[in-house]
Design a protein around this motif. Structure first.
Motif, PDB file in Angstrom:
ATOM      1  N   SER A 199       3.256   7.126   2.425  1.00 51.31           N
ATOM      2  CA  SER A 199       2.573   6.220   3.352  1.00 51.31           C
ATOM      3  C   SER A 199       2.730   4.788   2.876  1.00 51.31           C
ATOM      4  O   SER A 199       2.788   4.530   1.673  1.00 51.31           O
ATOM      5  N   SER A 203       3.452   6.905   8.066  1.00 52.79           N
ATOM      6  CA  SER A 203       3.098   8.100   7.318  1.00 52.79           C
ATOM      7  C   SER A 203       4.204   9.128   7.551  1.00 52.79           C
ATOM      8  O   SER A 203       4.466   9.512   8.691  1.00 52.79           O
ATOM      9  N   THR A 215       3.076   3.583  13.224  1.00 54.94           N
ATOM     10  CA  THR A 215       1.969   3.190  14.085  1.00 54.94           C
ATOM     11  C   THR A 215       1.867   1.677  14.098  1.00 54.94           C
ATOM     12  O   THR A 215       1.670   1.055  13.051  1.00 54.94           O
ATOM     13  N   THR A 216       2.017   1.101  15.286  1.00 58.83           N
ATOM     14  CA  THR A 216       1.946  -0.352  15.460  1.00 58.83           C
ATOM     15  C   THR A 216       0.889  -0.673  16.510  1.00 58.83           C
ATOM     16  O   THR A 216       0.445   0.225  17.237  1.00 58.83           O
ATOM     17  N   THR A 255       0.516  -5.645  11.836  1.00 61.37           N
ATOM     18  CA  THR A 255       0.650  -4.673  10.759  1.00 61.37           C
ATOM     19  C   THR A 255       1.051  -3.310  11.306  1.00 61.37           C
ATOM     20  O   THR A 255       0.452  -2.814  12.259  1.00 61.37           O
ATOM     21  N   ARG A 275       1.765   0.739  10.232  1.00 63.95           N
ATOM     22  CA  ARG A 275       1.455   1.768   9.231  1.00 63.95           C
ATOM     23  C   ARG A 275       2.390   2.950   9.428  1.00 63.95           C
ATOM     24  O   ARG A 275       2.611   3.380  10.560  1.00 63.95           O
ATOM     25  N   THR A 330       2.343   0.311   4.492  1.00 62.75           N
ATOM     26  CA  THR A 330       2.188  -0.649   5.580  1.00 62.75           C
ATOM     27  C   THR A 330       3.236  -1.739   5.411  1.00 62.75           C
ATOM     28  O   THR A 330       3.764  -1.960   4.321  1.00 62.75           O
ATOM     29  N   ARG A 331       3.523  -2.406   6.515  1.00 63.64           N
ATOM     30  CA  ARG A 331       4.416  -3.565   6.486  1.00 63.64           C
ATOM     31  C   ARG A 331       4.010  -4.513   7.600  1.00 63.64           C
ATOM     32  O   ARG A 331       3.463  -4.103   8.620  1.00 63.64           O
ATOM     33  N   ASP A 365       0.825  -1.217   0.000  1.00 65.75           N
ATOM     34  CA  ASP A 365       0.000   0.000   0.000  1.00 65.75           C
ATOM     35  C   ASP A 365       0.861   1.271   0.000  1.00 65.75           C
ATOM     36  O   ASP A 365       0.557   2.231   0.712  1.00 65.75           O
TER      37      ASP A 365
END
Length: 120
Positions: free
Chosen positions: A80, A93, A106-107, A89, A91, A82-83, A71
């Motif tokens: 931005s 930014s 962000t986790t 997941t 994210r 995700t991984r 993404d």
């Protein structure tokens, strides 16, 4: 023949405007170095952003190995993606300013501030 020409003229602005408003991804392509600071110490990470057929992708590289990004988007200002990590997941930014990306990861375990510098 006249109808075909009229269709070409009508469609030209739509095709042209789509390319005109697309973000210039070259600013974020390449390798970005950062250190993630945890309670146990820092972990060096190399974020690599790639582009194939106008689709962004990349990898999250750590000493233990790398994982693919998903993404991946860049709107001309914010990168931005995700991984998948061990905690689920994550994210990210990041705002681009010159040769620096700043933002947060962000986790499920919380947010972590990030500063990444473009590699030479």
């Amino acid at each position: 023949m006249l109808l075909k020409k009229m269709m070409q003229i009508a469609l030209f602005p739509l095709i042209f405007s789509a390319n005109t408003f697309a973000a210039d991804n070259t600013a974020v392509l390449g390798a970005w170095k950062m250190d993630l600071n945890f309670q146990r110490g820092g972990v060096p990470v190399v974020l690599t952003i790639t582009e194939t057929d106008n689709v962004l992708g990349g990898t999250w590289g750590r000493p233990q190995g790398s994982t693919p990004l998903s993404d991946v988007t860049f709107d001309g200002e914010t990168l931005s993606f995700t991984r998948q990590g061990r905690q689920g997941t994550a994210r990210m930014s990041l705002k681009l300013k010159g040769m620096t990306l700043t933002g947060s990861l962000t986790t499920p375990g919380g947010d972590l501030p990030i500063v990444a510098k473009k590699s030479a």
